[in-house]
Design an enzyme around this catalytic site. Structure first.
Site, PDB file in Angstrom:
ATOM      1  N   ARG A  38       0.827  -1.335   0.066  1.00 45.46           N
ATOM      2  CA  ARG A  38      -0.031   0.079  -0.023  1.00 45.46           C
ATOM      3  C   ARG A  38       0.655   1.119  -0.038  1.00 45.46           C
ATOM      4  NH1 ARG A  38      -5.166  -1.532   3.812  1.00 45.46           N
ATOM      5  NH2 ARG A  38      -6.440  -2.552   2.040  1.00 45.46           N
ATOM      6  N   LYS A 199     -17.834 -14.711   2.995  1.00 50.36           N
ATOM      7  CA  LYS A 199     -19.045 -14.154   3.266  1.00 50.36           C
ATOM      8  C   LYS A 199     -20.020 -13.669   2.248  1.00 50.36           C
ATOM      9  CE  LYS A 199     -19.272 -11.674   7.556  1.00 50.36           C
ATOM     10  NZ  LYS A 199     -18.619 -10.516   8.088  1.00 50.36           N
ATOM     11  N   GLY A 352      -8.461  -8.229  -0.485  1.00 52.35           N
ATOM     12  CA  GLY A 352      -7.335  -8.498   0.022  1.00 52.35           C
ATOM     13  C   GLY A 352      -6.863  -9.972  -0.185  1.00 52.35           C
ATOM     14  N   GLY A 375     -13.178  -3.327   0.765  1.00 54.83           N
ATOM     15  CA  GLY A 375     -14.666  -2.637   0.995  1.00 54.83           C
ATOM     16  C   GLY A 375     -14.836  -1.522  -0.052  1.00 54.83           C
TER      17      GLY A 375
HETATM   18  P1  ADP Z   1     -11.216 -11.218  -0.318  1.00 52.49           P
HETATM   19  O1  ADP Z   1     -10.510 -10.773   0.732  1.00 52.49           O
HETATM   20  O2  ADP Z   1     -10.543 -11.635  -1.582  1.00 52.49           O
HETATM   21  O3  ADP Z   1     -12.438 -10.271  -0.686  1.00 52.49           O
HETATM   22  P2  ADP Z   1     -12.644 -13.004   1.453  1.00 52.49           P
HETATM   23  O4  ADP Z   1     -12.264 -12.148   2.650  1.00 52.49           O
HETATM   24  O5  ADP Z   1     -14.283 -13.128   1.341  1.00 52.49           O
HETATM   25  O6  ADP Z   1     -11.852 -12.768   0.222  1.00 52.49           O
HETATM   26  O7  ADP Z   1     -12.447 -14.562   2.010  1.00 52.49           O
HETATM   27  C1  ADP Z   1     -11.059 -14.925   2.082  1.00 52.49           C
HETATM   28  C2  ADP Z   1     -11.182 -16.030   3.002  1.00 52.49           C
HETATM   29  O8  ADP Z   1     -12.264 -17.337   2.692  1.00 52.49           O
HETATM   30  C3  ADP Z   1      -9.955 -16.960   2.910  1.00 52.49           C
HETATM   31  O9  ADP Z   1      -9.186 -16.879   4.531  1.00 52.49           O
HETATM   32  C4  ADP Z   1     -10.237 -18.380   2.907  1.00 52.49           C
HETATM   33  O10 ADP Z   1      -9.610 -19.481   3.622  1.00 52.49           O
HETATM   34  C5  ADP Z   1     -11.905 -18.256   2.960  1.00 52.49           C
HETATM   35  N1  ADP Z   1     -12.429 -19.562   2.487  1.00 52.49           N
HETATM   36  C6  ADP Z   1     -12.503 -19.777   1.326  1.00 52.49           C
HETATM   37  N2  ADP Z   1     -13.170 -20.674   0.776  1.00 52.49           N
HETATM   38  C7  ADP Z   1     -13.418 -21.320   2.003  1.00 52.49           C
HETATM   39  C8  ADP Z   1     -14.078 -22.678   2.326  1.00 52.49           C
HETATM   40  N3  ADP Z   1     -14.513 -23.492   1.436  1.00 52.49           N
HETATM   41  N4  ADP Z   1     -14.304 -22.895   3.715  1.00 52.49           N
HETATM   42  C9  ADP Z   1     -13.645 -21.860   4.629  1.00 52.49           C
HETATM   43  N5  ADP Z   1     -13.146 -20.682   4.161  1.00 52.49           N
HETATM   44  C10 ADP Z   1     -12.853 -20.411   2.941  1.00 52.49           C
HETATM   45 MG    MG Z   2     -10.538 -10.678   3.182  1.00 48.66          MG
END
Ligand code: ADP
Ligand code: MG
Length: 402
Positions: A38, A199, A352, A375
């Site tokens: 960053r 989520k 992230g 976000g």
């Molecule tokens: P980003 O930061 O790219 O937006 P998120 O924060 O929404 O992604 O989600 C990332 C997390 O989701 C990771 O830590 C990963 O381990 C978890 N994850 C992905 N698939 C699964 C799964 N099937 N079961 C549990 N955790 C998961």
């Molecule tokens: Mg994340």
């Protein structure tokens, strides 16, 4: 649509003091910056301003100190790292506005760089207190916002201060908004969107928007289990967000009337528990028995998603396909990352953990745009207005001001 806000490139800054809001909310470890991505992302704006003879007052938050000073969350390690990257001394202010900060700012000369202390040491920051905004405004002659990652928050240093100083968009913020807006407003088709991560509730707004504008949405990650549960499919011990099930059901309903195809995984990789050492099993199908959890998309799904990416005019990827931090469950995310890296179309990655996955696989230089804002990028893609962008001057007003 081109970016409608005044750009730092058009600001007259020689001999003036510029307050620059940056996103230096970086991970720390052992009193040092553990990842300077960053900080590097803000260098073009900082260097442009220094070359043009401005004195710089930089401001950022770091973590959540809760409105009071916390030595653990001092900007000192950031000032040190920034100084190394710029090859010049970066002074650290003793506070955000108190102490002699105004005098220190007054003594800055062209090219000098001062970093204020963590803006969240002041309770007025997250409250967007006009008193803090006004005090920040007295430190400089004009304001540049380059903190895209914080632009979805209406805080004193991201929004309030822009009501008291002429506000310009920094190069990073401008590029982020331009790249992400282009994905939804003028994508080369087909537009393929891959969504994963943990989520549904964080990302349902994005699903809704892309059901209207994308050609295809591919779902992976833990998110898919909310969809499977909504379809009455057994999910075993998989991570299912209760609120997400209802949202997933609504999205499935909307998808029926949409021209966009919503695709769920065909197969999975299962584990007994969320643990790299756990018993692992490939499952041809998506039903998850009790005692097991889905931790990655399966091979057939990964191939299907990779093919869709290869044929896309534009790819947007947000959210890993599985628990990629654990090697036994990283294959699906790796396959998608490799497909995105090789894709002939325009590729944009946000989130992230998705960006972390690309970097882990050494593929981060192979995509067209890596968003620095989690976000903020989601809210922009949803079509929400970002307060930190809205508060800046419109481009057509910028001449009269400088
Ligand atoms: P980003 O930061 O790219 O937006 P998120 O924060 O929404 O992604 O989600 C990332 C997390 O989701 C990771 O830590 C990963 O381990 C978890 N994850 C992905 N698939 C699964 C799964 N099937 N079961 C549990 N955790 C998961
Ligand atoms: Mg994340």
């Amino acid at each position: 649509m081109s970016f409608s806000k005044a750009s730092v490139r058009d600001a007259e800054v020689a001999g003036r003091r510029v307050l620059v809001r940056v996103d230096f909310n970086v991970p720390l470890a052992g009193g040092r910056v553990a990842d300077d991505m960053r900080i590097r992302a803000a260098l073009p704006t900082i260097e442009l301003l220094r070359e043009r003879g401005a004195a710089l007052v930089l401001a950022s938050h770091l973590g959540r100190p809760g409105g009071k000073p916390d030595p653990e969350l001092s900007m000192a390690p950031v000032a040190k790292r920034l100084g190394e990257l710029l090859g010049t001394e970066v002074k650290l202010a003793p506070g955000v506005i108190e102490g002699d900060v105004d005098l220190i700012c007054g003594a800055l000369g062209p090219g000098d760089v001062l970093l204020l202390e963590n803006t969240r040491f002041e309770p007025g920051e997250t409250e967007n207190d006009p008193k803090l905004s006004e005090a920040l405004a007295t430190l400089a002659d004009l304001y540049v916002n380059d903190a895209f990652g914080a632009a979805h928050r209406a805080h004193a240093s991201t929004e309030g201060v822009a009501h008291h100083l002429s506000g310009y968009a920094g190069l990073l913020l401008e590029r982020e908004v331009t790249e992400l807006t282009a994905v939804v407003e003028s994508p080369k088709r087909p537009l393929v969107v891959i969504l994963g991560g943990a989520k549904v509730s964080d990302k349902v707004g994005v699903i809704d928007r892309f059901l209207e504008v994308a050609d295809r949405i591919l779902i992976g990650g833990a998110m898919c289990f909310s969809f499977f549960r909504a379809q009455g499919i057994a999910t075993g011990d998989s991570l299912v967000e209760e609120k997400g099930v209802e949202l997933a059901a609504e999205a499935l309903e909307r998808a029926k009337d949409s021209d966009c195809e919503l695709t769920l995984p065909l197969d999975l990789v299962l584990g007994r528990s969320f643990d790299a050492e756990t018993e692992r099993r490939e499952s041809d199908g998506v039903e998850v028995p009790d005692g097991w959890m889905g931790l990655d998309i399966g091979l057939r799904t990964a191939e299907l998603y990779a093919e869709a990416v290869a044929g896309a005019g534009t790819v947007l990827w947000n959210g890993p396909m599985g628990a990629f931090e654990m090697e036994p469950f990283a294959a699906g995310t790796r396959a998608v990352a490799e497909a995105v890296a090789k894709a002939p179309g325009t590729t944009v990655v946000g989130g992230g953990d998705s960006v972390a996955a690309l970097r882990k696989f050494g593929l981060d230089d192979e995509v067209d745009w890596l968003s620095t804002g989690g976000g903020a990028s989601l809210e922009l893609l949803e079509g929400k207005k970002l307060p930190g962008v809205e508060a800046l001057m419109d481009a057509e007003d910028s001449d009269s001001d400088a």
